[in-house]
Design an enzyme around this catalytic site. Structure first.
Site, PDB file in Angstrom:
ATOM      1  N   THR A  63       0.552 -44.767 -11.459  1.00  0.00           N
ATOM      2  CA  THR A  63       1.377 -45.576 -12.362  1.00  0.00           C
ATOM      3  C   THR A  63       2.344 -44.685 -13.143  1.00  0.00           C
ATOM      4  OG1 THR A  63      -0.436 -47.141 -12.581  1.00  0.00           O
ATOM      5  CG2 THR A  63       1.267 -47.259 -14.247  1.00  0.00           C
ATOM      6  N   ARG A 112      -0.584 -46.285 -21.588  1.00  0.00           N
ATOM      7  CA  ARG A 112      -1.818 -46.543 -20.842  1.00  0.00           C
ATOM      8  C   ARG A 112      -2.971 -46.125 -21.752  1.00  0.00           C
ATOM      9  NH1 ARG A 112      -3.207 -48.163 -15.403  1.00  0.00           N
ATOM     10  NH2 ARG A 112      -5.240 -47.318 -14.913  1.00  0.00           N
TER      11      ARG A 112
END
Ligand SMILES: [Zn+2]
Lengths: 312, 156
Positions: A63, A112
């Site tokens: 990601t 995140r």
């Protein structure tokens, strides 16, 4: 240059992207349309002079690289860290203080974090937009948007499709988000899982509320001939309290070439990656295999999100 | 006979000079109400009863707290665990006001999120919930989006 029928909507400007439920169908489409533009022309200098922070409090290389490459192709700069051990968090700094500090140095934060709700909280305390790149088991909206993009691109539409979800439907965050997003479209849901890992009733409730059809199966081969999309996920050993239960099902949800002899011509296989063994490598060069292209689509979708939120 | 009923009636409303009577508490929630209001640590006189006959609700509980008038936050807490409760405000042995408790549309700071991995349970973050169901007290956390229900509700 935008194509003639592409019109960028302004309602996402300066907003954080935290949960897939925060946005309207029109806004989803706007992201997908902008992503299409980037697929045609991924290198554009629109982020010149902008700084994007990628704060990864837990590692997620895939990601992070996708976001960072999106920024780089658009001419922006990236600051940040790739896991909490290399940051001041290790010294006990609160999330609020980290966010407020980084807001001083950046135009947008990609976050995140292992705790659920962290991204929403960051968006409340921060002064720049936050893009949620996964908050614990809760939300990962850019994954959901790239899944929608991949479905629309391969099927030419999002409506009236037969979508099969296979594997761990109980704990899979990506599956829950995508099922809920797809209830905005008139689809039929084919849910294939061991009995222990069925889709939670809270997610099924969304399907029922829209009066859509869903069917549950334990046998993967049943759904293959009728599916437009097969969305594969990994079944993890640690989800089973009894290892014998895991041994019983571990090979039942593996796609291989032999299973794919009778499919619709438009059928594509998606997977959020990384895979372990749930899609056999002999599938990779079949025309139905779409999962690596799907990951590439994540780049265009993330470029689109940066563009719309920064209002460029 | 008239006299047989009277003591119960008096227990229910008029035995305290100043304070609050919490009436129509579901019988099984009396001790939870005492706990969430910290009445177990309260210095003044408290009377309570449970499994009393009630025309409306079958069995009910009642708590009488002398010299105490509850703040809105405390009233909201009562509403979450005892949605049928009525508050009776008493001054000089007279009923000044009767009001039914009501669960607000949003709840902030005083309920704990049930999700152990929620950010509100790890950092100094005030909780915030949207009330999904006022009868069953189902709350959706604004942060982690998980549902906290009456049966597993704890207060901060
Ligand atoms: Zn929570």
């Amino acid at each position: 240059m935008r194509s003639e029928n592409y019109k960028q909507i302004q309602t996402m400007k300066n907003r954080s992207l935290i949960s897939i439920d925060d946005f309207t169908k029109e806004e989803y489409f706007s992201v997908l349309d902008a992503a299409e533009q980037f697929e045609r022309k991924p290198v554009q200098n629109i982020l010149d002079g902008k700084v994007i922070a990628t704060l990864f409090f837990e590692p997620s290389t895939r990601t992070r690289l996708s976001f960072e490459s999106a920024v780089n192709y658009l001419g922006g700069k990236v600051i940040g860290f790739s896991d909490a051990s290399s940051s001041s968090v290790k010294k006990g700094e609160s999330l609020k203080d980290t966010i407020l500090t980084v807001c001083n140095y950046s135009d947008l934060i990609v976050l995140r974090h292992p705790r659920e709700g962290s991204a929403r909280y960051a968006s409340e305390v921060g002064t720049v937009p936050i893009v949620n790149a996964g908050d614990g088991a809760n939300q990962h909206p850019t994954q959901c948007l790239l899944d929608l993009y991949s479905i629309r691109k391969t099927q030419g539409k999002l409506d009236n499709l037969d979508i099969a979800f296979v594997g761990d439907l109980k704990y899979g965050r990506t599956v829950h988000s995508l099922v809920i997003a797809m209830t905005n479209f008139n689809c039929r849901f084919h849910l294939v899982s061991p009995p222990e890992l069925k889709l939670p009733s809270s997610v099924k409730m969304h399907i029922k509320e829209k009066n859509l059809e869903y069917y549950q199966y334990t046998d993967l081969s049943e759904v293959i001939p009728m599916a437009d999309i097969i969305y594969m996920t990994r079944i993890q050993r640690e989800r089973f309290s009894d290892p014998i239960d895991y041994e019983k099902v571990k090979n039942a949800y593996i796609l291989n070439r032999g299973l794919l002899t009778n499919t619709k011509t438009n059928m594509k296989i998606l997977h959020p990656l990384p895979r372990v063994n749930e899609i056999n490598e002999d599938v990779d060069d079949l025309p139905q295999a779409y999962y690596f292209q799907q990951a590439l689509n994540g780049l265009y979708v993330r470029q689109a999100i940066l563009k719309l939120i920064l209002g460029l | 006979m008239e006299q047989d009923k009277k003591p119960v009636k008096e227990f229910v409303v008029s035995a305290i000079e100043n304070g609050t009577v919490i009436d129509h508490i579901p019988a099984q929630s009396v001790f939870q109400v005492i706990h969430i209001l910290n009445l177990d640590k309260y210095g003044n006189q408290i009377l309570f009863g449970t499994n009393l006959d009630s025309n409306k609700y079958g069995k009910k509980g009642i708590i009488k707290v002398t010299n105490k008038y509850f703040k809105p936050v405390e009233i909201n807490k009562i509403a979450l665990v005892a949605p049928t409760a009525t508050l009776i405000i008493i001054k000089d042995f007279r009923v000044i006001e009767k009001k039914k408790v009501e669960i607000p549309d949003t709840i902030e700071t005083y309920v704990q999120c049930v999700n152990p991995n929620c950010i509100t349970n790890h950092e100094d973050v005030p909780t915030k919930f949207k009330v999904l169901d006022k009868v069953d007290s189902r709350l959706k956390c604004t942060y982690c989006e998980k549902i906290t229900e009456k049966k597993n509700m704890t207060f901060r």
